[in-house]
Design an enzyme around this catalytic site. Structure first.
Site, mmCIF file in Angstrom:
data_model
loop_
_atom_site.group_PDB
_atom_site.id
_atom_site.type_symbol
_atom_site.label_atom_id
_atom_site.label_comp_id
_atom_site.label_asym_id
_atom_site.label_seq_id
_atom_site.Cartn_x
_atom_site.Cartn_y
_atom_site.Cartn_z
ATOM 1 C CB VAL A 68 7.387 -5.676 -6.381
ATOM 2 C CG1 VAL A 68 6.847 -5.909 -7.770
ATOM 3 C CG2 VAL A 68 6.262 -5.524 -5.361
ATOM 4 C CB SER A 143 -3.269 6.697 -4.124
ATOM 5 O OG SER A 143 -4.587 6.753 -3.600
ATOM 6 C CE1 TYR A 156 -3.173 1.842 -1.757
ATOM 7 C CE2 TYR A 156 -4.205 4.007 -1.608
ATOM 8 C CZ TYR A 156 -3.785 2.930 -2.364
ATOM 9 O OH TYR A 156 -3.968 2.941 -3.720
ATOM 10 C CE LYS A 160 -0.470 3.327 -3.896
ATOM 11 N NZ LYS A 160 0.129 2.709 -5.107
ATOM 12 C CB ILE A 189 -9.614 2.763 -10.468
ATOM 13 C CG1 ILE A 189 -8.930 4.125 -10.564
ATOM 14 C CG2 ILE A 189 -9.719 2.095 -11.834
ATOM 15 C CD1 ILE A 189 -9.664 5.149 -11.394
#
Length: 254
Positions: A68, A143, A156, A160, A189
């Site tokens: 990607v 997130s 991170y 996000k 998750i």
């Protein structure tokens, strides 16, 4: 009427990160709702397994082996769909390092996958939808980390947060074409990615999240996939520029 709203028969969906975890759950559920699903990932084995799951359940799947972070690869894969009704930009990676120990290459890698990879998918999906006059839905993956700082989550969280800004901005730009853009911001998750991120701490992290959530547990990939299906379907026809937070009642506790 409620069941019909989730019927994607005759529609085409593209899912990045489809080789496992939340991406696989999204690909399978969208196919079960009737969509022809194009799954994309750089993990050939996982991608094949996802396609097999879809076909075993009577669905139709196409696969695209790609990175990607390579815009040309994303463009070629999306354009090959011919028609696109749903883009679920799920592909992402985890990274943890204290702010004082974060290296430029750490930030670059996370931004390349978690932000630029989403940007490329959104750009190509929107271009195809506009050219075909399709009133489509684009769903990005944010997130719970965007709601509060957390130790080690600089790279991170920044990536996000950029996805959230992309989602809101793109929604304002393509709404006149009938295209909706929304994000899903999950809590913790249970996925292979979280297991790989910190295997030794997985049990302790799940115990913490379970105590902090009013529901008393962590989430499962299928529960996030259902949030994506809602945003992808006509059930959310008047929803755009929004962040849906399936997080068990808490964004990210520290």
């Amino acid at each position: 009427m409620a069941v019909k709203a989730y019927d994607l028969t005759g529609r085409t969906a593209f899912v990045t990160g489809a080789a496992g975890g939340i991406g696989r759950a999204c690909a399978v559920l969208l196919a079960e709702a009737g969509a022809l699903v194009h799954g994309a990932d750089r993990d050939a084995t996982g991608l094949h397994e996802t396609a097999a799951l879809i076909k075993d359940r009577g669905g139709i799947a196409r696969t695209h082996l790609l990175d990607v972070t390579e815009h040309a690869q994303v463009r070629q894969a999306v354009e090959s769909c011919g028609r696109l009704d749903v883009m679920a930009a799920v592909a992402g990676i985890m990274h943890s390092s204290p702010v004082l120990d974060t290296r430029e290459e750490d930030l670059d890698r996370v931004l390349d996958v978690n932000f630029k990879g989403v940007l490329y998918a959104c750009q190509e999906a929107a271009r195809l939808m506009i050219s075909n006059g399709t009133r489509g839905s684009i769903v990005t993956m944010a997130s719970g980390a965007v709601d509060t700082g957390g130790p080690g989550l600089l790279c991170y969280g920044v990536a996000k947060a950029a996805v959230v800004q992309l989602t809101k901005t793109l929604a304002t730009e393509v709404g006149r074409h009938g295209i909706r853009v929304n994000a899903v911001a999950p809590g913790w998750i249970r996925t292979p990615m979280t297991d790989r991120h910190d295997p030794g701490a997985q049990e302790r992290t799940e115990a913490l999240m379970s105590r902090m959530s009013p529901l008393g547990r962590v989430g499962e990939p299928d529960e996030i996939a259902h949030a994506v299906l809602h945003l992808a379907s006509d059930a959310s026809s008047f929803t755009t520029g929004q962040i849906l937070r399936p997080n068990g009642g808490v964004a990210m506790p520290w």
